[in-house]
Motif scaffolding. Structure first.
Motif, PDB file in Angstrom:
ATOM      1  N   THR A 242       0.842  -1.196   0.000  1.00  0.00           N
ATOM      2  CA  THR A 242       0.000   0.000   0.000  1.00  0.00           C
ATOM      3  C   THR A 242       0.881   1.252   0.000  1.00  0.00           C
ATOM      4  OG1 THR A 242      -0.011   0.106   2.393  1.00  0.00           O
ATOM      5  CG2 THR A 242      -1.756  -1.197   1.368  1.00  0.00           C
ATOM      6  N   GLU A 243       0.230   2.384  -0.356  1.00  0.00           N
ATOM      7  CA  GLU A 243       0.946   3.668  -0.293  1.00  0.00           C
ATOM      8  C   GLU A 243       1.450   3.913   1.122  1.00  0.00           C
ATOM      9  OE1 GLU A 243      -1.610   6.830  -1.691  1.00  0.00           O
ATOM     10  OE2 GLU A 243      -0.733   6.749  -3.687  1.00  0.00           O
ATOM     11  N   TYR A 244       0.647   3.491   2.102  1.00  0.00           N
ATOM     12  CA  TYR A 244       1.052   3.714   3.501  1.00  0.00           C
ATOM     13  C   TYR A 244       2.316   2.919   3.829  1.00  0.00           C
ATOM     14  CZ  TYR A 244       0.937   3.718   8.590  1.00  0.00           C
ATOM     15  OH  TYR A 244       1.281   3.836   9.917  1.00  0.00           O
TER      16      TYR A 244
ATOM     17  N   HIS B  66       5.150   4.647   2.354  1.00  0.00           N
ATOM     18  CA  HIS B  66       5.377   5.879   3.137  1.00  0.00           C
ATOM     19  C   HIS B  66       6.224   5.545   4.372  1.00  0.00           C
ATOM     20  CE1 HIS B  66       4.273   9.591   5.276  1.00  0.00           C
ATOM     21  NE2 HIS B  66       3.791   8.863   6.260  1.00  0.00           N
TER      22      HIS B  66
ATOM     23  N   ALA C 148      -2.869   0.402   9.634  1.00  0.00           N
ATOM     24  CA  ALA C 148      -1.501   0.724  10.057  1.00  0.00           C
ATOM     25  C   ALA C 148      -0.723  -0.530  10.427  1.00  0.00           C
ATOM     26  CB  ALA C 148      -1.529   1.687  11.235  1.00  0.00           C
TER      27      ALA C 148
ATOM     28  N   PHE D 210       1.757   8.714  -0.464  1.00  0.00           N
ATOM     29  CA  PHE D 210       0.681   8.652   0.548  1.00  0.00           C
ATOM     30  C   PHE D 210       0.304  10.071   0.981  1.00  0.00           C
ATOM     31  CE2 PHE D 210      -0.457   8.743   5.079  1.00  0.00           C
ATOM     32  CZ  PHE D 210      -1.547   7.883   5.090  1.00  0.00           C
ATOM     33  N   GLU D 211       1.298  10.899   1.214  1.00  0.00           N
ATOM     34  CA  GLU D 211       1.032  12.275   1.656  1.00  0.00           C
ATOM     35  C   GLU D 211       0.349  13.083   0.547  1.00  0.00           C
ATOM     36  OE1 GLU D 211       5.186  12.916   2.878  1.00  0.00           O
ATOM     37  OE2 GLU D 211       4.448  13.222   4.910  1.00  0.00           O
TER      38      GLU D 211
ATOM     39  N   HIS E 292      -6.009  12.751   7.100  1.00  0.00           N
ATOM     40  CA  HIS E 292      -4.864  12.057   7.725  1.00  0.00           C
ATOM     41  C   HIS E 292      -3.851  13.055   8.298  1.00  0.00           C
ATOM     42  CE1 HIS E 292      -6.470   8.381   6.348  1.00  0.00           C
ATOM     43  NE2 HIS E 292      -5.984   8.392   5.125  1.00  0.00           N
TER      44      HIS E 292
END
Ligand code: GLY
Ligand code: MN
Ligand code: MN
Length: 444
Positions: free
Chosen positions: A3-5, A8, A96, A160-161, A247
Motif C-alpha cells: 500500500t501507499e502507507y 510511506h 496501520a 501517501f502524503e 490524515h
C-alpha cells in the motif's frame, strides 16, 4: 500488494535511520503528546499530535501514544486504549498494522513499563517530544541533529502524503463553492462559515487553521479572526482563506470574489481577474532549482504591474518594485511549505544539519527560502491589499506622490485580494492541486 502507507513508512524509516546514524543513535522514541488543560479547569485544549509522530500514524486520536523507531527493524507503536465509559476509546487504524508492530495497553503504567523495557533493550535512544519524559530512560532529548535532518526531508512528500493532500483539497473546494454561494446570497460571515463547514465535512476543531471569512474591508486584515453574526449593510467583496485536513495533511486555499453589481464592485472584479492571471503566471514559473525567494520577488513585480495597470500607482514597474512600494500592498510571503502543519516546518533550513537560510531583511514574513525540489508541496498565494496602517505609512513617506490616492481610497471597502493554490513540484514544473480540484468540481 504494497500500500501507499507501507511505502510511506519505508521512506520514513530510511529518513530516520539516516538521521539517527549520523547523530550516533540506535533508536528514537517519538511521543504523540497530550492536550493541555485550561487554567483552573477540567477541559482540554484541542489536541494536535506532535507532527513527528503524526507522520507515522496519521490520525489525531492518539493521545499519549509512543512510537519506537529502531534502526533496521519494524517500528513499534505503544498505544493506550484505556477502558472508559466517559469517552469512546481510541483505536489505531487497522491499516496501520501492515507497517507497524502495534501493542495496545489498557493500563497506562503497563504501557510505560513496556516502553521503558524496550528502550533499555534498544541501545542509545533519543526522545523526540514536546516535553522531556526522563523516566523512559532515553539518553537524549530532542537532539537537534536528528530533528533538523528529518524536518529538512519532510518538505519532499511521499505518494501517501500527496493522496491525503489531494483529498483534503477536494474537501476544501467543496467548502469554497458552498461559501461562495452563501456570499452571493448576501449572508453573514457566521452563516458563510457554517456553509463551509457543512460542505467540507469538518468541525471547526478539525480544520488546519481557523477559517478567515472576510467580507468587505475585513479582507485587509491578513488573519482576520472574527465571524460577524450580522450581514454588512452592503456586500462588496469576499475573501475566504479556508482549508481542510485528511490524515493530518492540510489544504490551504484562498479565493476572493466581488459581489454582483457595477461601480467599484465591477472594478474590483476586473482587478481580481487580472490578479488571477498573475497568480497563474507565478505558479507556471515554479521550477526545480529555482529559489523560492526569487519567486517571491517575481510576485512583487506582478503586484507592481497590477498597481500600474489599474492606475493605483503611477510610474514605471521597475521603479515601483525598486522603491519597495509594493511591500505596502503585499506584506506577507508568496507562500510556505505545506503538510502536517499549515506552515510546515523547515522552510528556512539550508541543509539537513540545521543551517538557517533566513529571508532577506526587506521580506521578513517570507516563510520559505529554500531552493525548490521535486516533491515539495507549498502554497503560491500572492496578495494585493488596501491595509489602512500600511497605507498611512506610505502616505507619510517620500513615495506618497506616486500613489493615486483617490483610486486607492475607492478600493478600501473591498479590503484586498489573495489567491492561494497548493502545488506539488514535479521534474519540470509543478502540479496545481487546487486548480485541478476546482476543475474536477466543475468550476475553473
Ligand atoms: N491560511 C494561512 C496562510 O495562508 O498562510
Ligand atoms: Mn497559506
Ligand atoms: Mn491560507
Amino acid at each position: 500488494m504494497t500500500t501507499e502507507y507501507e511505502r510511506h513508512i519505508e521512506t520514513l524509516r530510511e529518513r530516520w535511520d539516516a538521521a539517527l546514524a549520523t547523530a550516533g543513535y540506535d533508536a528514537a522514541v517519538i511521543a504523540a503528546g497530550a492536550p493541555a488543560l485550561h487554567y483552573q479547569d477540567d477541559q482540554h485544549t484541542v489536541f494536535r499530535p506532535n507532527p513527528d509522530f503524526l507522520q507515522w500514524l496519521p490520525q489525531d486520536d492518539c493521545v499519549n501514544a509512543f512510537l519506537l523507531v529502531q534502526r533496521d527493524s519494524r517500528p513499534r507503536l505503544f498505544f493506550p486504549a484505556a477502558r472508559d465509559y466517559w469517552h469512546a476509546p481510541p483505536e489505531p487504524p487497522a491499516w496501520a498494522s501492515c507497517a507497524l508492530h502495534i501493542d495496545t495497553f489498557e493500563d497506562p503504567e503497563a504501557l510505560r513499563s513496556a516502553l521503558a523495557a524496550a528502550v533499555a533493550a534498544s541501545g542509545r535512544t533519543v526522545l523526540c517530544a514536546q516535553h522531556d519524559d526522563s523516566n523512559l530512560g532515553c539518553a537524549a532529548f530532542n537532539d537537534s541533529r536528528v530533528l533538523h535532518a528529518v524536518h529538512y526531508t519532510r518538505a519532499v512528500k511521499t505518494p501517501f502524503e500527496l493522496s491525503a493532500l489531494r483529498e483534503a483539497t477536494r474537501r476544501a473546494v467543496a467548502g469554497h463553492l458552498a461559501a461562495r454561494e452563501a456570499f452571493h446570497s448576501g449572508q453573514s460571515e457566521f452563516a458563510i462559515n457554517l456553509a463551509y463547514l457543512a460542505a467540507s465535512g469538518h468541525t471547526a476543531d478539525e480544520l488546519p487553521y481557523g477559517n478567515i471569512v472576510a467580507l468587505n474591508h475585513h479582507a485587509a486584515l491578513l488573519h482576520y479572526q472574527h465571524l460577524d453574526r450580522q450581514p454588512p449593510a452592503e456586500h462588496f467583496s469576499f475573501l475566504l482563506d479556508a482549508g481542510a485536513r485528511v490524515h493530518g495533511y492540510a489544504a490551504d486555499v484562498t479565493r476572493t470574489w466581488a459581489a454582483a453589481g457595477d461601480g467599484i464592485r465591477s472594478e474590483f472584479r476586473s482587478l481580481i481577474e487580472d490578479f488571477d492571471k498573475r497568480q497563474q503566471r507565478l505558479t507556471a514559473a515554479v521550477q526545480p532549482g529555482r529559489s523560492f525567494t526569487e519567486l517571491h520577488e517575481a510576485a512583487h513585480r506582478e503586484v507592481a504591474g497590477a498597481l500600474i495597470a489599474f492606475d493605483l500607482v503611477r510610474g514605471d514597474a521597475q521603479d515601483i518594485f525598486d522603491l519597495g512600494i509594493t511591500r505596502s500592498f503585499l506584506p506577507h510571503g508568496l507562500g510556505h511549505l505545506l503538510g502536517l502543519q499549515t506552515h510546515d516546518i523547515g522552510g528556512h533550513l539550508a541543509d539537513r544539519t540545521g543551517r538557517q537560510q533566513p529571508p532577506p531583511g526587506v521580506y521578513p514574513a517570507l516563510r520559505l527560502t529554500r531552493v525548490v525540489e521535486p516533491g515539495f508541496v507549498f502554497t503560491v498565494e500572492p496578495g494585493l491589499y488596501f491595509i489602512p496602517m500600511l497605507l498611512d505609512e506610505l502616505r507619510a513617506s517620500a513615495h506618497a506622490h506616486r500613489v493615486n490616492w483617490a483610486r486607492v481610497d475607492a478600493f478600501r471597502c473591498c479590503g484586498g485580494i489573495r489567491i492561494e493554490d497548493n502545488v506539488v513540484v514535479t521534474a519540470d514544473g509543478c502540479d496545481n492541486v487546487t486548480r485541478a480540484a476546482f476543475a474536477e468540481a466543475g468550476d475553473d
